[in-house]
Design a protein around this motif. Structure first.
Motif, short mmCIF file in Angstrom:
data_model
loop_
_atom_site.label_atom_id
_atom_site.label_comp_id
_atom_site.label_asym_id
_atom_site.label_seq_id
_atom_site.Cartn_x
_atom_site.Cartn_y
_atom_site.Cartn_z
N GLY A 1 2.54 24.88 98.42
CA GLY A 1 3.38 24.65 99.59
C GLY A 1 2.61 24.32 100.85
O GLY A 1 3.10 24.53 101.97
N ASN B 1 1.14 19.80 94.76
CA ASN B 1 1.08 20.79 95.85
C ASN B 1 1.95 22.00 95.50
O ASN B 1 3.05 22.18 96.04
N ARG B 2 1.45 22.83 94.61
CA ARG B 2 2.23 24.00 94.16
C ARG B 2 2.14 25.18 95.13
O ARG B 2 2.94 26.11 95.05
N ARG C 1 1.08 22.28 103.99
CA ARG C 1 1.58 21.18 104.81
C ARG C 1 0.56 20.05 104.76
O ARG C 1 -0.63 20.25 104.95
N ALA D 1 10.53 20.42 100.81
CA ALA D 1 9.43 20.56 99.87
C ALA D 1 9.15 19.22 99.19
O ALA D 1 10.04 18.39 99.01
#
Length: 379
Positions: free
Chosen positions: A106, A103-104, A108, A24
């Motif tokens: 997740g 980028n909460r 790509r 992450a």
């Protein structure tokens, strides 16, 4: 956006690590020469999934990527975000840092660049610890063998030695020469001319052609400066730019015994045989050439680079030469361990150079690399 595929898709080895969920808080950065299939590979990867592709060569996309209020919303809307040709995006490092940090959801995040000149520099300065870095090269022999077979790869070795392994060449061999001449004339230096202050492009092209004629030979910047009429520092700068833009690679010499081994020597190799042959305008068949040994050496070197790029194992590659003119083509060093390779067009008995190396490094046997044992060397 052009059609996804003009030819049947050939899977890339890099797909596996890119498809696997990464840690992450990181983006996936793919560096590679122009037209090796970075965009095609990522389009295949996100095919059938909600995604957005922005490119540094589109004015509308640049406007989005220059406005935090716009680009920070992207990961909220799209599970897959691709930023293509990122070397042309001002402050790309800060952009990636902000996107990753916000980028909460997740999503790509994939970033591609055909040059590490600004892209890698900006990322290292502003987005340290927020990206994984990968390299994509022209098709490897392993990739082609998995598509067909090693028998077929061996049958086509002459074509790979002359025309290389760029996707357009492999997929459309009838137009290989036309394509290679076009890319060497119109595309090869595009990043350098656009990203660097290039006051005398004729000097750069003169240097590149000189290096193309001397692949596999030890080169000295001072000698080149004298022969080409270009300042020594300018040659160093140009070669650094050419390496950063994925056009060629510099191989230094390995010296662990200063009394007998040279330590300042350099060899130059091109990332693709076809591009090299286009630069010197020579696509003659192997029997008519005087540089067939150098072509095999260049191909072997790039194939080893492709192998280590997929493994991401940190291997460094050198050559070995003594003051007595003994030489071994390539030494690979990983975690202090050395592997040695000597390129030959056909298997031969040990040369005096190989015997001299094995006396100096008795724990490191030399592998003879020939076009006939590519399956053993790269599989």
């Amino acid at each position: 956006m052009p059609a996804l595929f003009d030819w049947p898709y050939i899977p890339r080895e890099l797909e596996a690590p890119l498809s696997a969920p990464g840690p992450a808080g990181r983006a996936e950065v793919i560096i590679g020469p122009r037209q090796v299939g970075k965009s095609t590979m990522l389009q295949k990867l996100v095919e059938g999934r909600r995604h957005i592709i922005l490119t540094g060569e589109d004015e509308d996309d640049l406007a989005i990527l220059s406005d935090p209020k716009s680009y920070l919303k992207l990961t909220e809307e799209y599970p897959y975000l691709i930023i293509d040709e990122a070397q042309f995006i001002p402050g790309i490092g800060r952009v990636i840092k902000r996107i990753v940090d916000n980028n909460r959801s997740g999503s790509r995040i994939f970033v591609t660049g055909s040059s590490s000149l600004d892209l890698a520099g900006g990322l290292k300065e502003s987005a340290a610890g927020r990206f994984n870095s990968y390299e994509l090269w022209p098709f490897s022999l392993r990739e082609l063998a998995r598509r067909t077979s090693w028998i077929e790869v061996k049958r086509s070795m002459n074509e790979r030695l002359i025309y290389g392994s760029m996707p357009a060449v492999v997929n459309d061999p009838r137009h290989a020469e036309e394509y290679l001449l076009d890319i060497s004339d119109a595309v090869l230096y595009k990043d350098i001319f656009k990203l660097a202050e290039m006051r005398r492009p004729t000097e750069l092209t003169k240097l590149v052609k000189y290096l193309a004629y001397n692949i596999g030979s030890e080169v000295k910047y001072g000698t080149m400066a004298s022969e080409l009429g270009i300042q020594n520092k300018t040659i160093e700068r140009y070669i650094d730019l050419l390496e950063a833009c994925c056009i060629l690679r510099v191989v230094p010499s390995l010296s662990r015994n200063p009394q007998s081994e040279i330590k300042l020597g350099k060899k130059i190799y091109f990332y693709d045989n076809g591009i090299r042959n286009a630069l010197i305008r020579n696509f003659s068949p192997l029997p008519a050439r005087t540089d067939s040994g150098a072509l095999w050496e260049n191909l072997f070197f790039t194939e080893r680079l492709k192998l280590h790029a997929v493994r991401r194992d940190g291997t460094e590659i050198f050559f070995w030469r003594t003051r007595a003119q003994h030489e071994v083509d390539f030494l690979e060093v990983q975690n202090g361990k050395v592997a040695a390779f000597e390129c030959k067009s056909s298997p031969k008995t040990k040369t005096t150079s190989i015997r001299a190396f094995e006396r100096a490094y008795p724990d490191t046997p030399v592998t003879i690399a020939t076009p006939g044992n590519v399956d053993e060397l790269f599989d």
